[in-house]
Design a protein around this motif. Structure first.
Motif, PDB file in Angstrom:
ATOM      1  N   VAL A  70     -43.220   1.520  35.102  1.00  0.00           N
ATOM      2  CA  VAL A  70     -42.053   0.746  35.887  1.00  0.00           C
ATOM      3  C   VAL A  70     -40.778   1.619  36.862  1.00  0.00           C
ATOM      4  CG1 VAL A  70     -40.012  -1.336  36.172  1.00  0.00           C
ATOM      5  CG2 VAL A  70     -42.639  -1.349  34.558  1.00  0.00           C
ATOM      6  N   ASP A  71     -40.934   1.570  38.567  1.00  0.00           N
ATOM      7  CA  ASP A  71     -39.927   2.097  38.572  1.00  0.00           C
ATOM      8  C   ASP A  71     -38.859   0.946  39.372  1.00  0.00           C
ATOM      9  OD1 ASP A  71     -38.817   3.655  40.610  1.00  0.00           O
ATOM     10  OD2 ASP A  71     -40.104   4.092  41.922  1.00  0.00           O
ATOM     11  N   LEU A  72     -37.455   1.093  38.960  1.00  0.00           N
ATOM     12  CA  LEU A  72     -36.408  -0.331  39.117  1.00  0.00           C
ATOM     13  C   LEU A  72     -35.817   0.384  40.319  1.00  0.00           C
ATOM     14  CD1 LEU A  72     -34.788  -0.596  35.625  1.00  0.00           C
ATOM     15  CD2 LEU A  72     -36.164  -2.521  37.045  1.00  0.00           C
ATOM     16  N   ALA A  73     -35.609   1.603  40.708  1.00  0.00           N
ATOM     17  CA  ALA A  73     -35.340   1.333  42.236  1.00  0.00           C
ATOM     18  C   ALA A  73     -35.865   0.802  43.492  1.00  0.00           C
ATOM     19  CB  ALA A  73     -34.894   3.238  42.259  1.00  0.00           C
ATOM     20  N   LYS A  74     -37.604   1.586  43.166  1.00  0.00           N
ATOM     21  CA  LYS A  74     -38.215   0.980  44.184  1.00  0.00           C
ATOM     22  C   LYS A  74     -38.812  -0.435  43.783  1.00  0.00           C
ATOM     23  CE  LYS A  74     -40.577   5.423  45.782  1.00  0.00           C
ATOM     24  NZ  LYS A  74     -41.378   6.111  45.621  1.00  0.00           N
ATOM     25  N   ASN A  75     -38.348  -1.450  42.547  1.00  0.00           N
ATOM     26  CA  ASN A  75     -39.192  -2.346  42.156  1.00  0.00           C
ATOM     27  C   ASN A  75     -40.146  -2.682  42.931  1.00  0.00           C
ATOM     28  OD1 ASN A  75     -38.331  -4.947  41.691  1.00  0.00           O
ATOM     29  ND2 ASN A  75     -39.191  -6.011  43.765  1.00  0.00           N
ATOM     30  N   THR A  76     -41.006  -1.251  41.903  1.00  0.00           N
ATOM     31  CA  THR A  76     -42.281  -1.457  41.887  1.00  0.00           C
ATOM     32  C   THR A  76     -42.915  -1.190  40.427  1.00  0.00           C
ATOM     33  OG1 THR A  76     -42.587   0.834  42.085  1.00  0.00           O
ATOM     34  CG2 THR A  76     -43.025  -0.346  43.715  1.00  0.00           C
ATOM     35  N   VAL A  77     -44.422  -1.212  40.182  1.00  0.00           N
ATOM     36  CA  VAL A  77     -44.852  -1.186  39.082  1.00  0.00           C
ATOM     37  C   VAL A  77     -46.434  -0.339  38.701  1.00  0.00           C
ATOM     38  CG1 VAL A  77     -46.035  -2.376  36.692  1.00  0.00           C
ATOM     39  CG2 VAL A  77     -43.788  -3.222  38.050  1.00  0.00           C
ATOM     40  N   GLU A  78     -46.370   0.372  37.633  1.00  0.00           N
ATOM     41  CA  GLU A  78     -47.870   1.843  38.040  1.00  0.00           C
ATOM     42  C   GLU A  78     -48.633   0.895  37.225  1.00  0.00           C
ATOM     43  OE1 GLU A  78     -47.136   5.551  37.501  1.00  0.00           O
ATOM     44  OE2 GLU A  78     -47.053   6.049  39.858  1.00  0.00           O
ATOM     45  N   VAL A  79     -49.802  -0.225  37.737  1.00  0.00           N
ATOM     46  CA  VAL A  79     -50.988  -0.575  36.728  1.00  0.00           C
ATOM     47  C   VAL A  79     -51.572   0.456  36.487  1.00  0.00           C
ATOM     48  CG1 VAL A  79     -51.986  -2.848  35.605  1.00  0.00           C
ATOM     49  CG2 VAL A  79     -49.952  -2.988  37.026  1.00  0.00           C
ATOM     50  N   LYS A  80     -52.382  -0.091  34.817  1.00  0.00           N
ATOM     51  CA  LYS A  80     -53.274   1.486  34.746  1.00  0.00           C
ATOM     52  C   LYS A  80     -54.539  -0.104  34.400  1.00  0.00           C
ATOM     53  CE  LYS A  80     -55.980   4.468  31.758  1.00  0.00           C
ATOM     54  NZ  LYS A  80     -55.897   5.410  30.360  1.00  0.00           N
ATOM     55  N   ILE A  81     -55.608   0.372  35.771  1.00  0.00           N
ATOM     56  CA  ILE A  81     -56.835  -0.681  35.770  1.00  0.00           C
ATOM     57  C   ILE A  81     -57.989  -0.495  35.511  1.00  0.00           C
ATOM     58  CG2 ILE A  81     -55.666  -1.866  37.486  1.00  0.00           C
ATOM     59  CD1 ILE A  81     -57.855  -0.573  39.868  1.00  0.00           C
ATOM     60  N   ALA A  82     -58.088   0.965  35.295  1.00  0.00           N
ATOM     61  CA  ALA A  82     -59.041   2.071  34.712  1.00  0.00           C
ATOM     62  C   ALA A  82     -58.842   3.119  33.878  1.00  0.00           C
ATOM     63  CB  ALA A  82     -60.781   1.979  35.754  1.00  0.00           C
ATOM     64  N   ARG A  83     -59.772   3.509  33.364  1.00  0.00           N
ATOM     65  CA  ARG A  83     -59.391   5.060  32.912  1.00  0.00           C
ATOM     66  C   ARG A  83     -58.929   5.997  34.562  1.00  0.00           C
ATOM     67  NH1 ARG A  83     -63.865   7.137  30.541  1.00  0.00           N
ATOM     68  NH2 ARG A  83     -63.813   5.941  28.358  1.00  0.00           N
ATOM     69  N   ASP A  84     -57.967   6.624  34.320  1.00  0.00           N
ATOM     70  CA  ASP A  84     -57.959   7.216  35.520  1.00  0.00           C
ATOM     71  C   ASP A  84     -57.737   6.960  37.247  1.00  0.00           C
ATOM     72  OD1 ASP A  84     -57.287   9.703  33.905  1.00  0.00           O
ATOM     73  OD2 ASP A  84     -59.689  10.413  34.349  1.00  0.00           O
ATOM     74  N   VAL A  85     -57.664   5.328  37.413  1.00  0.00           N
ATOM     75  CA  VAL A  85     -57.399   5.001  38.255  1.00  0.00           C
ATOM     76  C   VAL A  85     -56.109   3.842  37.458  1.00  0.00           C
ATOM     77  CG1 VAL A  85     -57.998   3.179  39.959  1.00  0.00           C
ATOM     78  CG2 VAL A  85     -59.807   4.474  38.940  1.00  0.00           C
ATOM     79  N   VAL A  86     -55.223   4.567  38.614  1.00  0.00           N
ATOM     80  CA  VAL A  86     -53.838   3.884  38.201  1.00  0.00           C
ATOM     81  C   VAL A  86     -53.414   3.367  39.990  1.00  0.00           C
ATOM     82  CG1 VAL A  86     -51.297   4.077  37.994  1.00  0.00           C
ATOM     83  CG2 VAL A  86     -52.923   5.139  36.666  1.00  0.00           C
ATOM     84  N   VAL A  87     -52.759   2.100  39.635  1.00  0.00           N
ATOM     85  CA  VAL A  87     -52.219   1.477  41.552  1.00  0.00           C
ATOM     86  C   VAL A  87     -50.598   1.064  41.593  1.00  0.00           C
ATOM     87  CG1 VAL A  87     -54.446   0.612  41.633  1.00  0.00           C
ATOM     88  CG2 VAL A  87     -53.212  -1.050  40.395  1.00  0.00           C
ATOM     89  N   THR A  88     -50.254   1.475  42.334  1.00  0.00           N
ATOM     90  CA  THR A  88     -48.570   0.664  42.335  1.00  0.00           C
ATOM     91  C   THR A  88     -48.477  -0.579  42.668  1.00  0.00           C
ATOM     92  OG1 THR A  88     -48.440   3.172  42.212  1.00  0.00           O
ATOM     93  CG2 THR A  88     -46.543   1.870  42.658  1.00  0.00           C
ATOM     94  N   VAL A  89     -48.025  -1.266  42.554  1.00  0.00           N
ATOM     95  CA  VAL A  89     -48.015  -2.851  43.276  1.00  0.00           C
ATOM     96  C   VAL A  89     -46.230  -3.499  42.658  1.00  0.00           C
ATOM     97  CG1 VAL A  89     -50.132  -3.550  42.637  1.00  0.00           C
ATOM     98  CG2 VAL A  89     -48.063  -3.854  40.768  1.00  0.00           C
ATOM     99  N   GLU A  90     -46.141  -4.187  43.645  1.00  0.00           N
ATOM    100  CA  GLU A  90     -44.604  -4.939  43.102  1.00  0.00           C
ATOM    101  C   GLU A  90     -44.371  -5.313  42.598  1.00  0.00           C
ATOM    102  OE1 GLU A  90     -42.136  -4.998  45.633  1.00  0.00           O
ATOM    103  OE2 GLU A  90     -43.455  -3.041  47.021  1.00  0.00           O
ATOM    104  N   LYS A  91     -43.450  -5.140  41.512  1.00  0.00           N
ATOM    105  CA  LYS A  91     -43.143  -5.677  40.315  1.00  0.00           C
ATOM    106  C   LYS A  91     -43.358  -7.309  40.758  1.00  0.00           C
ATOM    107  CE  LYS A  91     -39.467  -6.093  38.215  1.00  0.00           C
ATOM    108  NZ  LYS A  91     -37.491  -5.871  38.190  1.00  0.00           N
ATOM    109  N   THR A  92     -43.129  -7.858  41.983  1.00  0.00           N
ATOM    110  CA  THR A  92     -42.638  -9.672  41.753  1.00  0.00           C
ATOM    111  C   THR A  92     -44.754  -9.870  42.191  1.00  0.00           C
ATOM    112  OG1 THR A  92     -42.368  -9.340  44.559  1.00  0.00           O
ATOM    113  CG2 THR A  92     -40.263  -9.039  43.063  1.00  0.00           C
TER     114      THR A  92
END
Length: 105
Positions: A70-92
């Motif tokens: 969780v990146d509070l400065a950018k208000n984003t969350v990195e979510v792991k959706i599969a092996r070696d696949v990470v997406v960055t989404v807005e926390k909201t």
């Protein structure tokens, strides 16, 4: 002359009952529609503010995954959706904790 006065009083009474009816309808809408939605929105916001690593979540787009960081400065969350696949989404855009949803069923 008295019939005109009685008619005017009757018309005023009808207006007052109309105002009372409108207030009653608004109160019913408040308790059954607006208030529960505000309560749900506060719960979602509380959940988003308490996100931690390892929480299983569902995003607004329907993507299931696990919070990696969780990146509070950018208000984003990195979510792991599969092996070696990470997406960055807005926390909201993160809405549900899947672990608690599965346990409740």
């Amino acid at each position: 002359m008295t019939s005109i006065v009685l008619a005017a009083q009757a018309a005023q009474g009808g207006g007052m009952s109309m105002i009372i009816m409108m207030v009653a309808i608004f109160a019913i809408m408040w308790f059954f529609m607006i208030r529960p939605q505000q309560k749900k929105q506060k719960e979602i916001q509380k959940f988003q503010n308490e996100l931690t690593e390892g929480t299983e979540v569902v995003t607004g787009g329907g993507i299931h995954g696990t919070v990696k960081s969780v990146d509070l400065a950018k208000n984003t969350v990195e979510v792991k959706i599969a092996r070696d696949v990470v997406v960055t989404v807005e926390k909201t855009s993160v809405y549900k904790d899947m672990a608690s949803t599965i346990q409740s069923k």
